[in-house]
Write a protein that holds these residues in place. Structure first.
Motif, mmCIF file in Angstrom:
data_model
loop_
_atom_site.group_PDB
_atom_site.id
_atom_site.type_symbol
_atom_site.label_atom_id
_atom_site.label_comp_id
_atom_site.label_asym_id
_atom_site.label_seq_id
_atom_site.Cartn_x
_atom_site.Cartn_y
_atom_site.Cartn_z
ATOM 1 N N THR A 129 0.829 -1.203 0.000
ATOM 2 C CA THR A 129 0.000 0.000 0.000
ATOM 3 C C THR A 129 0.865 1.255 0.000
ATOM 4 O OG1 THR A 129 -1.818 -1.125 1.135
ATOM 5 C CG2 THR A 129 -1.759 1.277 1.279
ATOM 6 N N THR A 169 0.802 4.006 -2.921
ATOM 7 C CA THR A 169 0.518 5.398 -2.607
ATOM 8 C C THR A 169 1.596 6.332 -3.157
ATOM 9 O OG1 THR A 169 -0.617 4.714 -0.582
ATOM 10 C CG2 THR A 169 0.051 7.017 -0.718
ATOM 11 N N GLY A 187 -6.252 2.111 1.749
ATOM 12 C CA GLY A 187 -5.456 2.330 0.552
ATOM 13 C C GLY A 187 -6.198 2.049 -0.741
#
Length: 379
Positions: free
Chosen positions: A278, A282, A326
């Protein structure tokens, strides 16, 4: 022994919350004299307690509630290795826990669980006399009488009567259930949705599980397989379909589970934990983005299919915090919303819940608690 009237009061207070004697009489359609006698019995047995005064028209009345320490239960989760045992009260609060390895040999496993049960009983002191039952949650198919593991691939078990064996070794009545079904029964009895007549629960772990409450009853199915969303096909193209442990290809579990995500990341040299992936997604890593978006989208489509078929008031999705916050969680919600047919009236609410290690054991404990509160299995 408790009568049907006693169980009516217990079930009402458990599901509806605290009530006065007058409110109970009105809710159950019984006379105040009958309610007073039944309540007196339950107070004498230390099952109910009197709470604060309720002020309204006329004289103040006393609020009644089920005592948390009226009975105690042991919940066992066999979903993972190590197994988890918890000691809970009648409100579902966990007071003690034990972990131990999960043997695949049935006799060895049952003996280990019986010893651990006695270990938990010893922590209770004099309250050990109020230990009222055991619930077991395992990843497999279970008989309707909740005694026998009919089949469990993870353990290699077939037709293992673990419920009867545990009852004989511990002296405590024991009930067994599939892990996802135990999870939703715990939510229905102890959680925020207690008493809700129609809702579904999904968990995303190494595998994926699902169960449903429909019209206030657990949806069991013809052979106990209702809710096997993990093996719903979501990938039909031969080039994309991955083999599943069930023998088919393209199952939801091969795309959207933690194990599937971890395997996909490992193949291309990425970190394998949900948190690490995640974080990479990101920051813009395209490969991590692709893995998590594909997995979350598949889970969202499956969730939409669930909602289309059952129209529950709520769907609780239990998953890792990193997935929830996420790309995976966003893709899940987007695909689910995109594929749900607009209906007149209230829409199904999708709620994310953190995946907690003791959730299955606590759900298992609710199997035993149900018999204390309702006098029988009511779902």
């Amino acid at each position: 022994m408790l009568s049907a009237g006693h169980y009516q009061i217990l079930s009402t207070l458990s599901r509806e919350g605290s009530k006065s004697r007058t409110e109970l009489a009105q809710f159950l359609g019984l006379s105040k004299a009958t309610i007073s006698g039944l309540v007196r019995d339950l107070l004498d047995k230390d099952i109910l307690s009197e709470r604060e005064l309720v002020f309204g028209v006329g004289r103040p009345s006393v609020s009644l509630a089920v005592r948390a320490d009226a009975a105690w239960f042991i919940g066992i989760s066999m979903q993972d290795d190590p197994m988890v045992l918890v000691l809970t009260d009648l409100h579902g609060t966990v007071h003690a826990r034990v972990e131990l390895p999960r043997p695949t040999d049935p006799d060895e496993c049952i003996n280990a669980l019986a010893r651990a049960t006695e270990q938990l009983r010893q922590t209770m002191g004099e309250a050990g006399d109020k230990l009222s039952g055991i619930g077991i949650a395992l990843p497999g198919f279970v008989s309707r009488d909740r005694h026998t593991c009919v089949a469990c691939t993870a353990l290699g078990w077939r037709d293992v009567n673990i419920g009867t064996a545990m009852a004989e070794k511990t002296g405590l009545p024991t009930w067994v259930e599939n892990d996802a079904k135990a999870l939703i029964l715990g939510e229905e009895l102890f959680g925020p949705l207690r008493g809700s007549p129609d809702f579904s629960m999904v968990f995303v772990s190494h595998g994926i599980g699902c169960a449903h409450i429909v019209n206030g009853k657990l949806l069991w199915g013809n052979s106990g397989g209702a809710g096997e969303i993990s093996h719903a096909p979501v990938t039909l193209e031969n080039s994309d379909a991955l083999p599943c442990r069930c023998g088919n290809k393209g199952c939801l579990e091969t795309v959207a589970s933690l194990l599937a995500i971890s395997n996909s990341a490992r193949k291309i040299g990425l970190p394998t934990t949900a948190q690490e992936l995640t974080t990479l997604a990101t920051s813009g890593n395209p490969e991590a983005l692709t893995i998590l978006h594909r997995a979350g989208s598949a889970m969202g489509i499956a969730t939409a299919q669930l909602i289309q078929m059952l129209d529950p008031s709520h769907v609780v999705v239990m998953l890792d915090t990193a997935l929830r916050n996420g790309v995976y969680g966003h893709a899940l919600l987007h695909e689910a919303e995109s594929h749900i047919l607009n209906r007149v009236g209230a829409r199904t609410m999708i709620h994310f819940r953190d995946f907690e290690p003791d959730s299955f054991a606590r759900g298992a404990a609710s199997l035993a608690a149900r018999y204390f509160i309702f006098g029988q299995d009511d779902v």
